[in-house]
Design an enzyme around this catalytic site. Structure first.
Site, short mmCIF file in Angstrom:
data_model
loop_
_atom_site.label_atom_id
_atom_site.label_comp_id
_atom_site.label_asym_id
_atom_site.label_seq_id
_atom_site.Cartn_x
_atom_site.Cartn_y
_atom_site.Cartn_z
CE1 TYR A 59 41.15 38.12 14.07
CE2 TYR A 59 39.79 38.88 12.48
CZ TYR A 59 39.94 38.47 14.19
OH TYR A 59 39.45 37.81 15.15
CG HIS A 130 42.15 40.00 19.86
ND1 HIS A 130 43.32 40.36 18.79
CD2 HIS A 130 41.89 39.06 19.85
CE1 HIS A 130 42.62 38.65 17.71
NE2 HIS A 130 42.17 38.67 19.19
NE ARG A 131 43.64 34.67 22.14
CZ ARG A 131 43.03 33.73 23.38
NH1 ARG A 131 42.39 33.48 24.35
NH2 ARG A 131 42.03 32.43 21.97
CB SER A 160 38.06 39.54 22.68
OG SER A 160 38.86 38.30 22.31
CG ASN A 161 39.44 35.70 24.33
OD1 ASN A 161 38.81 34.78 23.86
ND2 ASN A 161 39.85 36.16 23.35
CD GLN A 182 35.19 39.28 19.30
OE1 GLN A 182 36.04 38.83 18.51
NE2 GLN A 182 34.55 40.08 18.60
CG LEU A 224 29.45 28.87 12.39
CD1 LEU A 224 29.97 29.35 10.40
CD2 LEU A 224 27.76 28.01 11.28
N GLY A 279 32.57 32.82 10.35
CA GLY A 279 34.42 33.37 9.93
C GLY A 279 34.24 33.43 8.78
CB THR A 280 31.84 30.41 6.70
OG1 THR A 280 32.30 29.96 4.87
CG2 THR A 280 30.35 31.84 6.09
#
Length: 315
Positions: A59, A130-131, A160-161, A182, A224, A279-280
């Site tokens: 990130y 992650h993936r 995740s995924n 996730q 969202l 994530g906003t």
């Protein structure tokens, strides 16, 4: 920043995703403004009852974890108030190869060391892979996770995924349970629902049921829909998007909550106990999201939204 934080709802199912912290996805330095933003986001989330924070080593190219680590260093008391998870396994293109996934033991161990260094922590609560990596060797992953748990660097493992087949294969080699998965789940990402209603041959069919029966928490990223139903101009969007946005607004008035709360409340209404990841970085929107746990959609209103989002009547 707040001088005192009172956690009003320590059991919140909403997770704050830190992808927007730390500035751009480049090598520009962290600024005082980025640090202030991290403090404000953390304060607003906790004041809203949100205490789980989701990171990933990629990130903003590591800066999200770095700026979060600075905030924790500035205020050590926060470490006892927060649950922190991070992800590893995605590698950007570099001089050694293209963009790729890497679940090798060496990479996992190295990346966790980097995560802990950037966050300034000795341990994170959960590490997520992650993936899915097509070259994954489950036994090698298991060795890495056992090493990390024995050294106290991670408490739990998530993914995740991943679909149920990938999870089953990985779990067969692990001595620790996979505690979360996730997945992209929202009013614009309905595969996880559609495959259980209209599809009989999907390779991912049964993933939600697997997670429910094995006590694997489902965490919804993209929950969202990038604000599509909570204020964005949808005049140029397909009719089903416009209809869904209108129904979200109507239900927000009915339940006297924000439109963000309706969108997230639709996920929370599902019996799988889904935990939406938001994530906003807009503080008002964080507060608006927290309203999602103040009400429950009726079955009829849940299906009203589902039908509108899928763009056709139930089969």
């Amino acid at each position: 920043m707040s001088s005192q934080i009172v956690n009003q709802n320590p059991t919140s199912r909403i997770i704050y995703g830190c992808m927007g912290l730390g500035g751009g996805w480049d090598n520009s330095p962290i600024t005082a403004q980025h640090i202030q933003q991290a403090h404000q986001v953390i304060d607003t989330a906790i004041e809203s009852g949100i205490t789980i924070f989701d990171h990933a080593d990629i990130y903003t190219r590591g800066k999200a974890e770095k700026v979060f680590g600075i905030a924790l260093k500035d205020r050590p008391e926060l470490a006892n108030q927060l649950t922190i998870q991070s992800k590893c396994g995605i590698r950007f293109a570099d001089e050694t190869g293209p963009g790729r996934y890497d679940f090798s033991k060496t990479h996992i161990l190295n990346m966790v060391d980097g995560i802990l260094e950037r966050l300034g922590l000795e341990q994170i609560d959960t590490l997520l892979l992650h993936r899915p990596d097509p070259l994954m060797v489950p036994e090698e992953v298991a060795q890495a996770i056992e090493t990390l748990q024995q050294s106290g660097k991670i408490r739990q493992l998530g993914v995740s995924n991943m679909n149920l087949h990938q999870m089953t294969l990985l779990q067969s080699a692990l001595s620790t349970p996979i505690v979360c998965n996730q997945l992209e789940m929202s009013l614009t990402k309905l595969d996880w629902l559609e495959e259980g209603i209209t599809s009989h041959s999907s390779s991912t069919l049964g993933t939600i049921e697997y997670c429910r029966s094995h006590n694997v928490e489902l965490q919804a990223w993209g929950s969202l829909s990038q604000g599509l139903f909570t204020g964005r101009d949808v005049s140029s969007q397909p009719e089903m998007v416009q209809n869904t946005a209108a129904i979200v607004a109507k239900l927000a008035a009915k339940y006297q909550v924000s439109t963000e709360a309706i969108v997230l409340g639709w996920l929370l209404r599902h019996p799988a106990n889904i935990a939406p990841v938001i994530g906003t970085t807009n503080l008002d929107r964080i507060r608006a999201c927290a309203q999602a746990e103040s009400f429950e959609l009726s079955r009829e209103d849940w299906y009203l939204l589902f039908e509108a989002a899928r763009g056709q009547q139930m089969p």
